[in-house]
Design a protein around this motif. Structure first.
Motif, PDB file in Angstrom:
ATOM      1  N   THR A   9       0.859  -1.084   0.183  1.00 11.55           N
ATOM      2  CA  THR A   9      -0.070   0.008   0.073  1.00 11.55           C
ATOM      3  C   THR A   9       0.838   1.053  -0.010  1.00 11.55           C
ATOM      4  N   TRP A  10       1.869   1.271   0.922  1.00 10.70           N
ATOM      5  CA  TRP A  10       2.848   2.474   0.737  1.00 10.70           C
ATOM      6  C   TRP A  10       3.473   2.536  -0.524  1.00 10.70           C
ATOM      7  N   LEU A  11       3.908   1.664  -0.978  1.00 18.36           N
ATOM      8  CA  LEU A  11       4.695   1.771  -2.418  1.00 18.36           C
ATOM      9  C   LEU A  11       3.830   1.814  -3.350  1.00 18.36           C
ATOM     10  N   THR A  12       2.494   1.708  -3.558  1.00 19.95           N
ATOM     11  CA  THR A  12       1.291   2.268  -4.369  1.00 19.95           C
ATOM     12  C   THR A  12       1.262   3.529  -4.305  1.00 19.95           C
ATOM     13  N   LEU A  13       1.080   4.010  -3.084  1.00 16.54           N
ATOM     14  CA  LEU A  13       0.921   5.494  -2.797  1.00 16.54           C
ATOM     15  C   LEU A  13       2.163   6.459  -3.377  1.00 16.54           C
ATOM     16  N   LEU A  14       3.287   5.756  -3.045  1.00 14.77           N
ATOM     17  CA  LEU A  14       4.682   6.446  -3.214  1.00 14.77           C
ATOM     18  C   LEU A  14       4.696   6.611  -4.723  1.00 14.77           C
ATOM     19  N   ARG A  15       4.475   5.568  -5.597  1.00 14.92           N
ATOM     20  CA  ARG A  15       4.529   5.782  -7.099  1.00 14.92           C
ATOM     21  C   ARG A  15       3.316   6.374  -7.715  1.00 14.92           C
ATOM     22  N   GLU A  35      -3.599   2.630   5.155  1.00 21.63           N
ATOM     23  CA  GLU A  35      -4.546   1.911   4.343  1.00 21.63           C
ATOM     24  C   GLU A  35      -5.814   2.774   4.432  1.00 21.63           C
ATOM     25  N   ALA A  36      -6.031   3.624   5.248  1.00 24.15           N
ATOM     26  CA  ALA A  36      -7.070   4.309   5.440  1.00 24.15           C
ATOM     27  C   ALA A  36      -6.980   5.400   4.098  1.00 24.15           C
ATOM     28  N   VAL A  37      -5.706   5.845   4.105  1.00 28.80           N
ATOM     29  CA  VAL A  37      -5.570   7.089   3.134  1.00 28.80           C
ATOM     30  C   VAL A  37      -5.800   6.317   1.769  1.00 28.80           C
ATOM     31  N   HIS A  38      -5.461   5.194   1.479  1.00 30.82           N
ATOM     32  CA  HIS A  38      -5.704   4.497   0.117  1.00 30.82           C
ATOM     33  C   HIS A  38      -7.088   4.316  -0.056  1.00 30.82           C
ATOM     34  N   ALA A  39      -7.928   3.902   1.011  1.00 28.26           N
ATOM     35  CA  ALA A  39      -9.305   3.791   0.723  1.00 28.26           C
ATOM     36  C   ALA A  39      -9.865   4.958   0.482  1.00 28.26           C
ATOM     37  N   ALA A  40      -9.687   6.272   1.276  1.00 27.61           N
ATOM     38  CA  ALA A  40     -10.177   7.598   0.982  1.00 27.61           C
ATOM     39  C   ALA A  40      -9.767   7.871  -0.426  1.00 27.61           C
TER      40      ALA A  40
END
Length: 374
Positions: A9-15, A35-40
Motif C-alpha cells: 500500500t505504501w509503495l502504491t501511494l509513493l508511486r 490503508e485508510a488514506v488509500h481507501a479514502a
C-alpha cells in the motif's frame, strides 16, 4: 494486515502520479494509517487527475512486486515517516520526505551528521582537503553525508570509508541505479559499510530537477554543511542555501582569489557562512546541536532522562547506565549488543550516542563501541 500488504500500500501511494510527499503527509494526519488514506483516495477517484486515477485503479503489479523483492533483500529498508526511528531533523525541514529507501545501515541517519559538498571538477587541493576534513570530522563522531557526486562528494565519502568511518550518500535516482556511472564501486562500498538513501522509487533515472530535491535531504539530515570549493554556479551553493533556510550551520573554506572554485565559498562567507580553517572549529560549533539531537532521540526512543546536579544524564537513566556497564572494557560490536540487550538497533544507537557525547564511550570502526577510561 500483514507487512507485505502494508508495504505494498505504501509503495502504491509513493508511486502514484501527481501525489507528492507533502500531500501524503497531509492525508496521514487526516486518516488513521496508510490503508485508510488509500481507501479514502479510492472513494474520490472521480475528483483526481486522469493519470492519478488510472494508477490507483490499476497499479503496475510487476513493478510493485519488484519493489517488494528489493525490500526483502538484506540491508534494504523503506524508512517511513511514521516509524519511530525516522530522522527527526528531516521532520523539521520544509517539504519533508514521507519515506526513504535505504540500502545499508539505516541507524546512521539518527547519528549527528555533517554534510561535505563541493565542486564536481574539484582541484587536487580541494579533494585533499575533503579527505582531511572528512576523516577528522568522522573521527570526531560525525557521520559524513554527501551526494556521491564526482569531486568533493566522492572524496569525502572515500575518506570516511578508507578510515573505517560511517558515511551516508543521498542520491537523486532510485537505489537500483548509480549516478554517476563511474561510482559503481563507491556505491557498493556505501551500501556495505555506510548507507545509500533516496526518496525516489526504484527505476527512477537521474534528472536535473531531482538534484535540488536530493540536496535538501543532504542538508536536512545534517547539523551543518561544509562547502569545499564551489564556483558561482555550483549546485553546492543550493545545498548551502537550503541548509541556511533549514536553520542549520553553513561552513565554507576560503581559497585563492585566483581560483574560480573559491569564488562560491567567498560569496557564502560574505553572506554569513562561517569561515573555517580546521575541523576543530566545526566540531566546536556543532557540539551543542549534537548534544541536543542526542537528547531529542533519547526522549523519542527511551523517554527523557533527568539528571540531578553533579550527575550525567546516563547516570540518571538506568537503561543507559546498564548499557554502559554491559560494554565492559573491550570493543563490542553493535550486533552483539543487540543480541545481549534485546533492544532495537534504533534504541541502542540513541543510548550509545548519548554515552559518546558525554565522553563515556568511543565509537570505533566497524560499528563497534568501547568504554573510555575514567
Amino acid at each position: 494486515m500483514n507487512d507485505t500488504a502494508h508495504f505494498r500500500t505504501w509503495l502504491t501511494l509513493l508511486r502514484t502520479p501527481r501525489f507528492a510527499a507533502v500531500s501524503l503527509r497531509e492525508q496521514l494526519t487526516l486518516h488513521d494509517g496508510i490503508e485508510a488514506v488509500h481507501a479514502a483516495l479510492l472513494q474520490r477517484l472521480a475528483e483526481l487527475p486522469a493519470d492519478t486515477r488510472r494508477w490507483l485503479e490499476c497499479p503496475d503489479d510487476r513493478r510493485l512486486d519488484a519493489d517488494l523483492a528489493w525490500l526483502d533483500q538484506p540491508g534494504h529498508r523503506l524508512l517511513l515517516c511514521t516509524d519511530e526511528d525516522f530522522p527527526p531533523l528531516l521532520d523539521a525541514i520544509p517539504q519533508p520526505p514521507v519515506a526513504l529507501f535505504v540500502a545499508g545501515d539505516a541507524s546512521l541517519l539518527l547519528r549527528p551528521q555533517l554534510a561535505i559538498v563541493g565542486a564536481r571538477a574539484a582541484t587536487l587541493s580541494g579533494r585533499t582537503l575533503a579527505r582531511a576534513f572528512g576523516q577528522a570530522l568522522g573521527h570526531a563522531g560525525f557521520v559524513i553525508t554527501s551526494g556521491m557526486a564526482e569531486g568533493i562528494d566522492g572524496a569525502a565519502h572515500l575518506a570516511a570509508l578508507d578510515a573505517g568511518l560511517p558515511t551516508v550518500a543521498v542520491v537523486g535516482t532510485g537505489l537500483d541505479r548509480v549516478y554517476p556511472r563511474q561510482h559503481h564501486a563507491l556505491a557498493r562500498r556505501l551500501a556495505a559499510e555506510g548507507a545509500l538513501v533516496s526518496e525516489f522509487p526504484l527505476g527512477t533515472p537521474a534528472r536535473v530537477d531531482h538534484f535540488p530535491r536530493r540536496n535538501r535531504l543532504i542538508s536536512g539530515l545534517s547539523l551543518g554543511t561544509l562547502v569545499i570549493e564551489a564556483g558561482l554556479q555550483s549546485g553546492s551553493l543550493i545545498t548551502a542555501r537550503l541548509a541556511a533556510e533549514q536553520g542549520r550551520e553553513v561552513f565554507a573554506l576560503p581559497g585563492s582569489i585566483h581560483n574560480p572554485l573559491a569564488h562560491g565559498c567567498h560569496r557564502l562567507i560574505r553572506d554569513g557562512a562561517r569561515l573555517v580553517e580546521t575541523a576543530a572549529e566545526i566540531v566546536e560549533a556543532l557540539a551543542p546541536a549534537a548534544v541536543a539531537l542526542g537528547r531529542e532521540l533519547a526522549g523519542r526512543l527511551d523517554g527523557p532522562a533527568v539528571a540531578t546536579p553533579g550527575e550525567t544524564a546516563s547516570e540518571a537513566d538506568p537503561s543507559r547506565q546498564a548499557l554502559f556497564e554491559a560494554l565492559g572494557y573491550g570493543p563490542v560490536a553493535l550486533e552483539d549488543l543487540v543480541g545481549f540487550t534485546g533492544k532495537a538497533v534504533s534504541e541502542l544507537t540513541s543510548e550509545l550516542l548519548m554515552l559518546e557525547l558525554e565522553g563515556k564511550v568511543e565509537a570505533l570502526p566497524g560499528n563497534r563501541y568501547q568504554r573510555l577510561p575514567g
